[in-house]
Design an enzyme around this catalytic site. Structure first.
Site, short mmCIF file in Angstrom:
data_model
loop_
_atom_site.label_atom_id
_atom_site.label_comp_id
_atom_site.label_asym_id
_atom_site.label_seq_id
_atom_site.Cartn_x
_atom_site.Cartn_y
_atom_site.Cartn_z
N ALA A 72 0.85 -1.20 0.00
CA ALA A 72 0.00 0.00 0.00
C ALA A 72 0.88 1.25 0.00
O ALA A 72 0.52 2.27 -0.59
CB ALA A 72 -0.91 0.00 1.22
N ASN A 140 -5.44 3.54 11.38
CA ASN A 140 -4.78 2.31 11.80
C ASN A 140 -4.44 2.29 13.29
O ASN A 140 -4.29 1.23 13.88
CB ASN A 140 -3.49 2.07 10.99
CG ASN A 140 -2.62 3.30 10.92
OD1 ASN A 140 -3.07 4.38 10.54
ND2 ASN A 140 -1.36 3.16 11.28
N GLN A 168 -7.11 -0.07 6.10
CA GLN A 168 -7.73 -0.69 7.28
C GLN A 168 -9.25 -0.87 7.11
O GLN A 168 -9.92 -1.34 8.03
CB GLN A 168 -7.45 0.17 8.53
CG GLN A 168 -5.98 0.32 8.86
CD GLN A 168 -5.36 -0.93 9.50
OE1 GLN A 168 -6.07 -1.84 9.93
NE2 GLN A 168 -4.04 -0.98 9.53
N ALA A 185 -2.82 -6.35 0.88
CA ALA A 185 -3.39 -7.69 1.09
C ALA A 185 -3.23 -8.20 2.52
O ALA A 185 -4.11 -8.86 3.05
CB ALA A 185 -2.76 -8.68 0.10
N THR A 222 7.95 -7.26 -12.77
CA THR A 222 7.24 -8.54 -12.91
C THR A 222 6.30 -8.75 -11.73
O THR A 222 6.71 -8.61 -10.58
CB THR A 222 8.26 -9.69 -12.99
OG1 THR A 222 9.13 -9.42 -14.08
CG2 THR A 222 7.57 -11.03 -13.20
N CYS A 304 4.27 1.24 13.86
CA CYS A 304 5.30 2.07 13.23
C CYS A 304 5.95 2.98 14.25
O CYS A 304 7.15 3.17 14.27
CB CYS A 304 4.70 2.93 12.12
SG CYS A 304 3.52 2.04 11.14
N1 PLP Z 1 -1.84 2.80 5.43
C1 PLP Z 1 -2.30 2.30 6.58
C2 PLP Z 1 -3.52 2.89 7.20
C3 PLP Z 1 -1.65 1.22 7.20
O1 PLP Z 1 -2.13 0.72 8.34
C4 PLP Z 1 -0.50 0.68 6.57
C5 PLP Z 1 0.26 -0.41 7.23
O2 PLP Z 1 0.51 -0.37 8.43
C6 PLP Z 1 -0.07 1.22 5.36
C7 PLP Z 1 -0.76 2.28 4.82
C8 PLP Z 1 1.11 0.66 4.63
O3 PLP Z 1 0.79 -0.59 4.10
P1 PLP Z 1 1.91 -1.58 3.51
O4 PLP Z 1 2.35 -2.42 4.66
O5 PLP Z 1 1.24 -2.42 2.48
O6 PLP Z 1 2.96 -0.74 2.92
#
Ligand code: PLP
Length: 358
Positions: A72, A140, A168, A185, A222, A304
């Site tokens: 993401a 999150n 989320q 995913a 790929t 994080c």
């Molecule tokens: N956005 C939100 C709200 C998230 O909770 C996260 C992951 O903690 C991300 C973005 C980033 O996702 P990814 O782990 O796929 O980079």
């Protein structure tokens, strides 16, 4: 071990795992084909990717396309950087770093404030030159659901694009009303290392990495049939079980609120995804608590922020002091969590908290 960290990542669904194995092994070891090769093995892998694309797209509104990415974070970068230059980018103060830091890196970030209960409301101005507004669907760290429909309307009034970080929310609640939406995913029982950006038809994006021109020239590299097949099945299962999963989460939430009745809740009670319990006890030493509850996988603030020792920017944005933010924990639960696990975890956490004299 009791896993209560569903916002950080979720257990892989067995159905998703099974779907992936075909593209790692395959009959007589033929599952490893490059999906961009024109021969039979390649075409079979490409067909699996298109099936998964349809499954992922089924949870998005009609009239858009799904671009697969590695995460993401990558999808959000593609949306923010790839949708233009010039003009300000307005983002809520409680966005994930993938949005906040990307907007700030472009040099024209404008931060939208949030209320004490964790909502980013539209009763605030955006800069005249705004070109993109980004407000997440579900936070999150504290689980608060944002008024994305209102923000979509406001973005249109200001001739700006509207981006939702739906990481989320996807697979849990309906996500609509945006020009672009990013998902991952591993947040809904799919594998790690694969994400997607949904883009409304008619929106042009600039590629952010040059190469083989995959994903209609927007995202070279790929694709992984195994990861994407798992992603697709995870989306399909989430769609099928959305009501059942939500009911299970609601039962866990009701129990959790009773088990942690003497903790303060961070963020709104009602306007949140109930699989997220972010709570605090004034004076709590969270590091000590975590080391005394090693059998329980939970988070201090957010996954994080927890490594950095800095108080969470989300908890600060809703008005908590550094001390309050640092005495907060996040318990995340969902499809595979049992009431018994929740009860056992609560007993351990509450006992360790009492031992701190609280
Ligand atoms: N956005 C939100 C709200 C998230 O909770 C996260 C992951 O903690 C991300 C973005 C980033 O996702 P990814 O782990 O796929 O980079």
């Amino acid at each position: 071990m009791i896993y209560l960290d569903y916002q950080a990542t979720t257990p892989l669904a067995p159905e998703a795992r099974d779907a992936m194995l075909r593209w790692l092994d395959g009959p007589e070891g033929t599952g490893f084909g490059n999906p961009h090769s024109p021969h039979r093995m390649g075409r079979q892998a490409a067909a699996a990717i298109e099936l998964a694309r349809d499954r992922v797209a089924a949870l998005f509104p009609a009239g858009g396309r799904v671009i697969f990415t590695g995460s993401a974070t990558e999808a959000l970068n593609l949306a923010i950087r790839g949708s233009g230059t010039g003009g300000s980018v307005s983002v809520s103060a409680i966005e994930h770093a993938a949005v906040l830091d990307t907007a700030e890196a472009l040099g024209r970030a404008h931060i939208l404030s949030v209320s004490k209960d964790g909502q980013c409301n539209t009763n605030q101005d955006v800069p005249d030159d705004v070109r993109l507004i980004a407000v997440m669907a579900v936070n999150n760290e504290i689980g608060t659901v944002q008024p994305t429909m209102d923000w979509h309307r406001k973005a249109k009034e200001n001739n700006a694009l509207f981006l939702i970080d739906a990481v989320q929310a996807y697979g849990k609640i309906e996500v609509t009303g945006a020009d672009m939406m990013a998902i991952s995913a591993h947040k809904f029982h799919g594998p790690k290392g694969v994400g997607a950006l949904w883009v409304r038809d008619g929106i042009k994006l600039e590629e952010q990495q040059t190469g083989g021109g995959q994903e209609a020239g927007i995202r070279s590299g790929t694709l992984s049939p195994a990861l994407i097949a798992g992603f697709g099945v995870a989306a399909q299962i989430a769609a099928e079980r959305m009501v059942e999963d939500a009911e299970h989460v609601e039962a866990l939430w009701t129990r959790a609120r009773k088990l942690f009745f003497d903790w303060d809740l961070n963020g709104s009670v009602g306007g949140r995804w109930h699989g997220n319990l972010n709570i605090r006890r004034d004076g709590l030493d969270v590091n000590r608590l975590m080391s005394e509850c090693r059998n329980i996988m939970f988070s201090a603030g957010s996954a994080c922020a927890s490594g950095s020792g800095r108080p969470s920017h989300v908890l600060k944005a809703i008005g908590l002091s550094d001390k309050q933010a640092k005495s907060s924990i996040r318990l995340g639960f969902g499809r595979y969590t049992t009431l018994e696990e929740l009860e056992e975890a609560a007993e351990t956490i509450n006992k360790a908290t009492e031992e701190q004299g609280l």
